[in-house]
Design a protein around this motif. Sequence first.
Motif: not given
Length: 128
Positions: A62-68, A32-53
């Motif tokens: 719907r519940r969301q969380a973001f970690t940088l 049931r997991v669907e993976l997508t690329t997050d533009a905000e996370c992608d923009a800072v990679y590889p200098d920083r690592f981000g995850t949005r769920i």
Amino acid sequence: CAALALQGDPGDPNAFTASAIGDPSRRRLAERVELTTDAECDAVYPDRFGTRIELELANGERRQAFTLDPHGTPADPMTDAEVARKFDRLARFSPVPVDAQAIASCVRELDALPGLEALTRLLRGASC
């Protein structure tokens, strides 16, 4: 990994064994997991690592969380004690019985050693 994070301990190497991965309830959740690329996370990679769920609950909410820069990344590194605990946990899965404490001690003293022979002996399962 997402299903594991929801149902278990991603820091436990046992959670990545074939039987754990093949667990029917975990597999159903993983499907049931669907993976997508997050533009905000992608923009800072590889200098920083981000995850949005985003979770969609059974009631449609719907519940969301973001970690940088989560813990364990260069911006928020693990402590020496955390690294030692992680190494100890992972060393238990070595196909060769090794003394994790002796290896860790040897690594801490690498600068003072004349060569790598003592470390390589320990990594092969021999005593120092």
